[in-house]
Scaffold this motif. Sequence first.
Motif, PDB file in Angstrom:
ATOM      1  N   GLY A  96       0.805  -1.128   0.011  1.00  0.00           N
ATOM      2  CA  GLY A  96      -0.004  -0.022   0.039  1.00  0.00           C
ATOM      3  C   GLY A  96       0.812   1.297  -0.161  1.00  0.00           C
ATOM      4  O   GLY A  96       2.195   1.315   0.034  1.00  0.00           O
ATOM      5  N   LEU A  97       0.161   2.259  -0.171  1.00  0.00           N
ATOM      6  CA  LEU A  97       1.057   3.698  -0.161  1.00  0.00           C
ATOM      7  C   LEU A  97       1.337   4.282   1.059  1.00  0.00           C
ATOM      8  O   LEU A  97       0.355   4.024   1.900  1.00  0.00           O
ATOM      9  CB  LEU A  97      -0.034   4.540  -1.037  1.00  0.00           C
ATOM     10  N   ILE A  98       2.316   5.083   1.092  1.00  0.00           N
ATOM     11  CA  ILE A  98       2.652   5.950   2.246  1.00  0.00           C
ATOM     12  C   ILE A  98       2.193   7.054   1.550  1.00  0.00           C
ATOM     13  O   ILE A  98       2.914   7.625   0.912  1.00  0.00           O
ATOM     14  CB  ILE A  98       4.022   5.822   2.760  1.00  0.00           C
ATOM     15  N   GLN A  99       1.284   7.643   2.124  1.00  0.00           N
ATOM     16  CA  GLN A  99       0.634   8.993   1.516  1.00  0.00           C
ATOM     17  C   GLN A  99       1.758  10.224   1.826  1.00  0.00           C
ATOM     18  O   GLN A  99       2.150  10.133   3.091  1.00  0.00           O
ATOM     19  CB  GLN A  99      -0.667   9.309   2.009  1.00  0.00           C
ATOM     20  N   PRO A 100       1.548  11.352   1.347  1.00  0.00           N
ATOM     21  CA  PRO A 100       2.452  12.399   1.627  1.00  0.00           C
ATOM     22  C   PRO A 100       1.987  13.176   2.771  1.00  0.00           C
ATOM     23  O   PRO A 100       0.682  12.909   3.303  1.00  0.00           O
ATOM     24  CB  PRO A 100       2.014  13.644   0.553  1.00  0.00           C
ATOM     25  N   GLY A 101       2.755  13.389   3.814  1.00  0.00           N
ATOM     26  CA  GLY A 101       2.559  14.011   4.931  1.00  0.00           C
ATOM     27  C   GLY A 101       2.165  13.032   6.387  1.00  0.00           C
ATOM     28  O   GLY A 101       1.410  13.560   7.179  1.00  0.00           O
ATOM     29  N   THR A 102       2.294  11.886   5.742  1.00  0.00           N
ATOM     30  CA  THR A 102       2.050  10.758   6.827  1.00  0.00           C
ATOM     31  C   THR A 102       3.549  10.096   7.541  1.00  0.00           C
ATOM     32  O   THR A 102       4.441  10.337   6.792  1.00  0.00           O
ATOM     33  CB  THR A 102       1.275   9.583   6.189  1.00  0.00           C
ATOM     34  N   THR A 103       3.286   9.564   8.777  1.00  0.00           N
ATOM     35  CA  THR A 103       4.100   8.831   9.332  1.00  0.00           C
ATOM     36  C   THR A 103       3.902   7.350   9.629  1.00  0.00           C
ATOM     37  O   THR A 103       2.773   7.161  10.138  1.00  0.00           O
ATOM     38  CB  THR A 103       4.499   9.530  10.675  1.00  0.00           C
ATOM     39  N   VAL A 104       4.612   6.226   9.653  1.00  0.00           N
ATOM     40  CA  VAL A 104       4.488   5.086  10.184  1.00  0.00           C
ATOM     41  C   VAL A 104       5.602   4.472  10.726  1.00  0.00           C
ATOM     42  O   VAL A 104       6.708   4.823  10.477  1.00  0.00           O
ATOM     43  CB  VAL A 104       3.955   4.004   8.585  1.00  0.00           C
ATOM     44  N   THR A 105       5.337   4.029  11.899  1.00  0.00           N
ATOM     45  CA  THR A 105       6.321   3.132  12.647  1.00  0.00           C
ATOM     46  C   THR A 105       6.568   1.619  12.753  1.00  0.00           C
ATOM     47  O   THR A 105       5.249   0.990  12.967  1.00  0.00           O
ATOM     48  CB  THR A 105       6.371   3.715  14.231  1.00  0.00           C
ATOM     49  N   TYR A 106       7.123   0.939  12.185  1.00  0.00           N
ATOM     50  CA  TYR A 106       7.407  -0.630  12.408  1.00  0.00           C
ATOM     51  C   TYR A 106       8.321  -0.893  13.478  1.00  0.00           C
ATOM     52  O   TYR A 106       9.473  -0.739  13.329  1.00  0.00           O
ATOM     53  CB  TYR A 106       8.000  -1.018  10.690  1.00  0.00           C
TER      54      TYR A 106
END
Length: 172
Positions: free
Chosen positions: A60-70
């Motif tokens: 899936g996409l990581i949209q502009p302006g977002t953060t994800v933590t694995y």
Amino acid sequence: MRKILPLLLVLLAVIIKAQQYPLVVYNFSPVAVAKLKIRVTDPTTWQYDCHPIAYGETAGLIQPGTTVTYDLMNNSASKTPPINQWDIMSHYIGIPDAIYNVNAGATIPAAITSIINWQSITIVFVNGETIDVGRGCTQPGTPTYNSGATPSGRTAATNTLAAPAQQILTIF
């Protein structure tokens, strides 16, 4: 109760040790990231080839302006975007190579989830451009490539923070 307490302390120590360095991805760019291709290794044990190696891709996409933590490989399917499975080459440490579909409930063994080094990451943008950040595994002291750029001007850099302990991937 006295017999259970030491067991709980040991389990807590294992949980704390397991992947104690989360990967935090910040997409500050105006472009969506189509996919992250992530390699996780333990270069301290097999320095020439970084075994074992775990490989996963975001779905899936990581949209502009977002953060994800694995933070943990076993719960990576619960993130947005998820990493649903990990292809793991671990025969060097006595565990058969396998593909673990964590989205379907597979559990990666603790001997592998204790890998805490996010070795290399390929960022694939929706327009097909890519940036590679990380470190190679050919020999000890292999240079890192902690930043990169695309022809259209997208840039990315990765850094490790000591406090709080985490690997940061910043995309501009």
